[in-house]
Design a protein around this motif. Structure first.
Motif, PDB file in Angstrom:
ATOM      1  N   LEU A 263      14.510  24.171 -69.307  1.00 24.19           N
ATOM      2  CA  LEU A 263      15.404  24.605 -70.380  1.00 24.19           C
ATOM      3  C   LEU A 263      16.702  23.788 -70.357  1.00 24.19           C
ATOM      4  O   LEU A 263      17.214  23.400 -71.417  1.00 24.19           O
TER       5      LEU A 263
ATOM      6  N   ARG B  59      15.862  20.325 -71.755  1.00 29.53           N
ATOM      7  CA  ARG B  59      15.697  20.374 -73.213  1.00 29.53           C
ATOM      8  C   ARG B  59      17.049  20.533 -73.916  1.00 29.53           C
ATOM      9  O   ARG B  59      17.304  19.927 -74.950  1.00 29.53           O
ATOM     10  N   GLY B  60      17.903  21.370 -73.343  1.00 32.77           N
ATOM     11  CA  GLY B  60      19.237  21.554 -73.917  1.00 32.77           C
ATOM     12  C   GLY B  60      20.055  20.273 -73.866  1.00 32.77           C
ATOM     13  O   GLY B  60      20.707  19.900 -74.848  1.00 32.77           O
TER      14      GLY B  60
ATOM     15  N   ALA C  48      19.823  23.334 -81.724  1.00 35.26           N
ATOM     16  CA  ALA C  48      18.687  23.371 -80.797  1.00 35.26           C
ATOM     17  C   ALA C  48      19.190  23.424 -79.354  1.00 35.26           C
ATOM     18  O   ALA C  48      18.658  24.180 -78.529  1.00 35.26           O
TER      19      ALA C  48
ATOM     20  N   HIS D  10      18.317  26.423 -76.619  1.00 33.56           N
ATOM     21  CA  HIS D  10      17.718  26.239 -75.288  1.00 33.56           C
ATOM     22  C   HIS D  10      18.660  26.742 -74.192  1.00 33.56           C
ATOM     23  O   HIS D  10      18.229  27.416 -73.247  1.00 33.56           O
TER      24      HIS D  10
ATOM     25  N   LEU E 207      18.502  29.776 -71.404  1.00 31.99           N
ATOM     26  CA  LEU E 207      18.759  29.523 -69.982  1.00 31.99           C
ATOM     27  C   LEU E 207      19.790  30.498 -69.427  1.00 31.99           C
ATOM     28  O   LEU E 207      19.564  31.105 -68.368  1.00 31.99           O
TER      29      LEU E 207
ATOM     30  N   ARG F 143      26.133  24.493 -72.052  1.00 33.76           N
ATOM     31  CA  ARG F 143      26.279  25.172 -73.337  1.00 33.76           C
ATOM     32  C   ARG F 143      27.723  25.084 -73.826  1.00 33.76           C
ATOM     33  O   ARG F 143      27.964  24.943 -75.034  1.00 33.76           O
TER      34      ARG F 143
END
Length: 182
Positions: free
Chosen positions: A65, A68-69, A80, A84, A88, A102
């Motif tokens: 995750l 992907r993030g 997106a 992801h 997480l 994030r």
């Protein structure tokens, strides 16, 4: 705005008063202690090692995750990335790097309050996360809080003297914060 000011005050206190990290290197000294005295080449190696440690959750699913993030963030696909990384942080709330990454996505979306929240969570889990402290400095500078940003860039440099972006930030703000000699 008052909520952001209160969050900023709490984050600054946490970031500026944080103690040493517990991660150990080969010599038994913490990796951050080694980073403080390293030459530029050694500092780059230590930073990579520290970041690899920070990016390892211990769970292949959570690591996927994060990957992907980060990939979505690099591609400029912020929604997106946030999706992801939200998955997480929901599933691994104690994993600082999920919050930190994030926060970067929220910053890129100019969601400064959300970025500050995630940086606060990052620093609550890992008070020595110089990447999060640097991110906090960038947010503060973006909000026009030059004194706070300068103090945070300086904090990063006290931990990682060869952090080029923090040095550039400190240099950029030095005159604005300290004035000029006459």
């Amino acid at each position: 705005m008052l909520l952001i000011k209160n969050a900023v005050a709490a984050l600054l206190t946490l970031a500026l008063l944080a103690g040493p990290v517990a991660a150990q290197g080969d010599s038994g000294a913490s990796l951050l202690d080694q980073l403080q005295g390293a030459d530029p080449e050694e500092a780059a190696r230590l930073e990579r090692q520290i970041r690899m440690d920070w990016e390892s959750s211990g769970s292949p699913t959570m690591d996927l995750l994060l990957k992907r993030g980060k990939d979505a963030l690099e591609a400029g696909e912020f929604d997106a990335a946030i999706g992801h990384l939200s998955a997480l942080t929901d599933h691994a709330p104690g994993f600082a790097e999920g919050w930190h990454t994030r926060a970067m996505a929220f910053f890129r979306e100019e969601e400064f309050g959300l970025a500050l929240h995630d940086l606060e969570r990052t620093l609550a889990i890992n008070p020595q996360h110089f990447g999060a402290i640097f991110g906090l400095a960038v947010v503060m500078e973006s909000l026009g809080q030059d004194d706070d940003a300068y103090a945070l860039y300086s904090r990063v440099l006290s931990m990682h003297p060869h952090h080029e972006d923090a040095q550039a930030g400190a240099d950029r703000l030095k005159t604005r914060v300290n004035g000029t000699d006459i």
